[in-house]
Write a protein that holds these residues in place. Structure first.
Motif, short mmCIF file in Angstrom:
data_model
loop_
_atom_site.label_atom_id
_atom_site.label_comp_id
_atom_site.label_asym_id
_atom_site.label_seq_id
_atom_site.Cartn_x
_atom_site.Cartn_y
_atom_site.Cartn_z
N ASP A 297 0.83 -1.20 0.00
CA ASP A 297 0.00 0.00 0.00
C ASP A 297 0.87 1.26 0.00
OD1 ASP A 297 -2.23 1.65 0.09
OD2 ASP A 297 -2.32 1.62 2.28
N ASP A 298 0.76 2.04 -1.07
CA ASP A 298 1.49 3.31 -1.17
C ASP A 298 2.98 3.11 -0.90
OD1 ASP A 298 1.71 6.02 -1.70
OD2 ASP A 298 1.31 6.61 0.38
N TRP A 299 3.50 2.04 -1.46
CA TRP A 299 4.94 1.74 -1.27
C TRP A 299 5.79 2.82 -1.93
CZ3 TRP A 299 8.28 -1.16 1.33
CH2 TRP A 299 9.59 -1.24 0.85
N PRO A 300 6.86 3.32 -1.25
CA PRO A 300 7.33 2.92 0.09
C PRO A 300 6.92 3.89 1.20
CG PRO A 300 9.07 4.11 -1.03
CD PRO A 300 7.87 4.12 -1.98
N LEU A 332 0.16 -7.18 -5.97
CA LEU A 332 1.06 -8.28 -5.65
C LEU A 332 1.97 -8.68 -6.81
CD1 LEU A 332 1.72 -10.12 -3.27
CD2 LEU A 332 -0.03 -11.70 -4.06
N PRO A 333 1.47 -8.79 -8.05
CA PRO A 333 2.38 -9.15 -9.15
C PRO A 333 3.50 -8.14 -9.37
CG PRO A 333 0.09 -9.46 -9.80
CD PRO A 333 0.07 -8.71 -8.51
N GLY A 334 3.31 -6.91 -8.95
CA GLY A 334 4.35 -5.90 -9.14
C GLY A 334 5.44 -5.94 -8.09
N TRP A 335 5.24 -6.76 -7.08
CA TRP A 335 6.26 -6.88 -6.02
C TRP A 335 7.25 -7.96 -6.43
CZ3 TRP A 335 4.97 -8.96 -0.45
CH2 TRP A 335 6.13 -8.93 0.34
N THR A 336 8.24 -7.57 -7.18
CA THR A 336 9.21 -8.52 -7.71
C THR A 336 10.62 -8.30 -7.19
OG1 THR A 336 9.58 -7.11 -9.64
CG2 THR A 336 7.89 -8.84 -9.84
N ALA A 337 10.88 -7.14 -6.60
CA ALA A 337 12.21 -6.83 -6.08
C ALA A 337 12.16 -6.75 -4.56
CB ALA A 337 12.69 -5.50 -6.66
N PRO A 401 10.50 -11.74 -2.35
CA PRO A 401 11.62 -11.28 -3.19
C PRO A 401 12.84 -10.90 -2.35
CG PRO A 401 9.56 -10.39 -4.02
CD PRO A 401 9.23 -11.07 -2.72
N GLY A 402 13.95 -11.58 -2.61
CA GLY A 402 15.18 -11.33 -1.87
C GLY A 402 15.36 -12.20 -0.65
#
Length: 453
Positions: A297-300, A332-337, A401-402
């Motif tokens: 939500d509103d990352w970061p 969720l799919p955009g959280w890759t890094a 991720p990571g």
């Protein structure tokens, strides 16, 4: 949070979403493999059998699929996707837990597909996915020396902390091999071991019972991994069922249900009681829903606001803001890094993980707490140790991720237990989950073999 399954398909902890896939559809003419007699195996058996008589009657589809699946994939669309197959051969089952099964099929004698079937708490199909099987990475040879184990462990990420230890008769962890074993690292879903430990303590005191009924509702629903988020509000499950899902398929909603039942402070107390060296690192002890909101939500901005606060400020933010924030599954799919894995996660060291396994093993010896062992044994994490030497394997992994963690306790037929905990992290780039997992599984198997000599 997802759990890294210890098989190439990685289905035990993968986010399973029902979808119509524009690939060769399925119909069956022969079944070469017998599916296991589990809820997921039974549905796989039905699915393959039903496809012999395409189209599948709407009434049958509604009887076997969760309503949330049918909202996305109505019977007409499902049948349209499955049209055109004249032959299907089930080649192998690559991964199986009570609630998720992964198998490979050959369609029309040519196309190989991986099929993933996940069931909900009622045994209905809550996730169905087809994907090209393709060439899968293979696991490297199992190492036969400690030096080779060490090299393989360290090869998967820039930061790797690990411990190989035996448990003494008093439950003390006795290190045999390791690197950075006392250094805290991000855990991913392995933090759920502490929730299980807190639950065991609550059952031991009589505050909670394994048969006690819990209810799925919108307040506790999280995001995958897991399937309980697909169950309708008002679904009832026992505490033991919820605990089994939390560990075996790393169900995030299951974890949040138990954390809500127990209370945040009770879980934090369990980290101390089980021997965590620096429990302050996990205060406040987050639910999966809270972490998803902070990282999606509103990352970061929201995450930075949270991290700038002290403990009391963080608790106030969790109570006043995060509890009311809708989960943004679309993000969720955009959280890759990697996202703040060194500061916004759950933390423990490999030595801490050994101690919580020891704590759980002590609880499991009590007749009242015997379900602890069955919960931890449901998913062996791909650790196929020789049954002639080993009688049980407990597993809990985790990833984001990571972050990649694999944690096992295996016990020989003579009753000697060993723990291997590997916590890998890369703050700057995602870790290749399949290749790294296969490498670590080989290294961990080698570690168990060396430890038991």
């Amino acid at each position: 949070m997802t759990e890294t399954a210890a098989a190439p398909a990685g289905a035990q902890g993968s986010p399973l979403r029902s979808s119509a896939v524009a690939v060769a559809p399925l119909r069956s003419s022969a079944v070469a493999v017998v599916f296991p007699n589990t809820p997921a195996g039974k549905q796989a058996t039905w699915l393959v059998g039903a496809l012999r008589h395409w189209p599948i009657p709407t009434a049958q589809i509604k009887a076997h699929f969760d309503s949330a699946v049918l909202d996305v994939l109505p019977p007409t669309e499902l049948n349209a996707t499955l049209k055109g197959v004249t032959a299907l051969q089930v080649d192998s089952v690559t991964s199986s837990t009570p609630t998720v099964i992964v198998f490979v099929v050959t369609v029309n004698g040519v196309t190989k597909l991986t099929v993933i079937v996940a069931v909900d708490s009622r045994g209905l199909i809550g996730g169905l996915h087809f994907q090209p099987a393709g060439a899968q990475p293979t696991a490297p040879p199992v190492p036969s020396t400690w030096a080779a184990v060490d090299r393989m462990m360290r090869s998967v990420a820039p930061q790797v902390r690990f411990l190989v230890a035996s448990l003494s008769s008093t439950g003390a962890c006795q290190p045999l091999q390791g690197a950075g074993a006392t250094t805290p690292a991000p855990l991913g879903s392995a933090f759920k071991l502490y929730v299980l430990d807190a639950l065991a303590r609550a059952v031991a005191t009589g505050r909670v019972s394994w048969a006690q009924e819990l209810t799925v509702n919108s307040q506790v629903k999280s995001l995958p991994s897991g399937i309980l988020q697909n169950d309708p509000d008002g679904t009832h499950l026992s505490v033991q069922q919820v605990a089994s899902g939390m560990i075996s398929i790393s169900d995030n909603t299951a974890e949040d249900m138990l954390a809500t039942l127990l209370g945040r402070s009770v879980v934090e107390d369990a980290t101390k009681a089980s021997g965590m060296a620096d429990p302050a690192l996990d205060v406040p002890f987050l639910t999966t829903r809270e972490l998803f909101v902070l990282k999606l939500d509103d990352w970061p901005k929201l995450a930075r606001r949270y991290l700038a606060l002290g403990t009391s400020g963080r608790l106030a933010l969790l109570g006043s803001t995060l509890d009311h924030e809708p989960l943004d599954a679309a993000a969720l799919p955009g959280w890759t890094a990697p996202r703040d894995i060194d500061t916004l996660e759950w933390f423990a060291s490999p030595s801490d993980i050994c101690r919580v396994f020891a704590s759980l093993a002590a609880f499991a010896k009590q007749p009242k707490l015997a379900p602890v062992a069955s919960v931890l044994s449901l998913n062996p994490g791909g650790m196929d140790l020789p049954r002639g030497q080993w009688r049980s394997v407990w597993f809990k992994g985790g990833s984001e991720p990571g972050v990649l963690t694999l944690n096992y306790m295996a016990t020989t037929n003579r009753g000697q237990s060993y723990v291997v905990s590997v916590l890998a992290a890369d703050p700057t780039a995602p870790i290749s989950q399949t290749a790294a997992t296969l490498t670590l599984i080989s290294a961990i198997k080698g570690a168990f073999e060396l430890a038991a000599r």
